[in-house]
Design a protein around this motif. Structure first.
Motif, PDB file in Angstrom:
ATOM      1  N   GLY A  14       0.846  -1.193   0.000  1.00 23.69           N
ATOM      2  CA  GLY A  14       0.000   0.000   0.000  1.00 23.69           C
ATOM      3  C   GLY A  14       0.875   1.235   0.000  1.00 23.69           C
ATOM      4  N   ALA A  15       0.457   2.245  -0.730  1.00 28.68           N
ATOM      5  CA  ALA A  15       1.199   3.509  -0.773  1.00 28.68           C
ATOM      6  C   ALA A  15       0.222   4.642  -0.499  1.00 28.68           C
ATOM      7  N   ALA A  16       0.667   5.633   0.252  1.00 33.60           N
ATOM      8  CA  ALA A  16      -0.150   6.815   0.518  1.00 33.60           C
ATOM      9  C   ALA A  16       0.718   8.044   0.314  1.00 33.60           C
ATOM     10  N   GLY A  27      -2.552   4.155  -3.229  1.00 36.84           N
ATOM     11  CA  GLY A  27      -2.325   3.214  -4.322  1.00 36.84           C
ATOM     12  C   GLY A  27      -2.016   1.850  -3.752  1.00 36.84           C
ATOM     13  N   CYS A  28      -2.262   0.825  -4.544  1.00 37.18           N
ATOM     14  CA  CYS A  28      -1.882  -0.539  -4.154  1.00 37.18           C
ATOM     15  C   CYS A  28      -1.290  -1.210  -5.386  1.00 37.18           C
ATOM     16  N   GLU A  42       3.303   2.355  -5.499  1.00 36.40           N
ATOM     17  CA  GLU A  42       3.790   3.738  -5.541  1.00 36.40           C
ATOM     18  C   GLU A  42       3.416   4.418  -6.856  1.00 36.40           C
ATOM     19  N   ARG A  43       3.565   3.685  -7.948  1.00 36.81           N
ATOM     20  CA  ARG A  43       3.242   4.281  -9.253  1.00 36.81           C
ATOM     21  C   ARG A  43       1.739   4.430  -9.446  1.00 36.81           C
ATOM     22  N   VAL A  44       0.982   3.514  -8.869  1.00 35.58           N
ATOM     23  CA  VAL A  44      -0.477   3.668  -8.918  1.00 35.58           C
ATOM     24  C   VAL A  44      -0.878   4.939  -8.166  1.00 35.58           C
TER      25      VAL A  44
END
Ligand code: THU
Length: 119
Positions: A14-16, A27-28, A42-44
């Protein structure tokens, strides 16, 4: 991370991304049967942020279920440095381990817009 589509690796990420206007864009990772077509969390997140018109970022958090915090992959480092070379990247595990780097630390001597004579 809980929304990750990771049936091949079972490695959920998971990225925030915190933007300068205070909004948080998530993003995931989204994997694919054709493995190279998959995307990192991260790119999502950065793609979603750009789509919302956000270009200035304050921090990125990345979480996984790994035993140690995992930094962004090389491709994500390149994508991140385009927008935020000094961005703090906080990487954590669900068990509470944490690590922190800046994007410039993760990708020294990068090819950037400046390399193309821009900005
Ligand atoms: N992955 C991410 O989403 N972010 C990273 O920083 C490293 C790797 C994903 C890609 C793939 O879906 C899975 O984790 C295993 O590599």
């Amino acid at each position: 991370m809980e929304q990750a589509y990771a049936p091949y690796s079972n490695f959920r990420v998971g990225a925030a991304l915190l933007a300068s206007d205070g909004s948080v864009v998530e993003g995931c990772n989204v994997e694919n049967a054709s493995f190279p077509a998959g995307s990192c969390a991260e790119r999502v997140a950065i793609g979603a942020a750009i789509t919302r018109g956000l270009r200035e970022f304050v921090a990125l958090a990345v979480v996984t279920e790994a035993t140690e915090p995992t930094p962004p992959c090389g491709v994500c480092r390149q994508v991140l440095i385009e927008f935020a070379p000094e961005l703090p990247v906080l990487c954590a595990t669900t068990s509470g381990a944490e690590a922190r780097w800046s994007v410039s630390e993760l990708l020294p001597h990068a090819f950037t817009p400046t390399s193309l004579g821009r900005r």
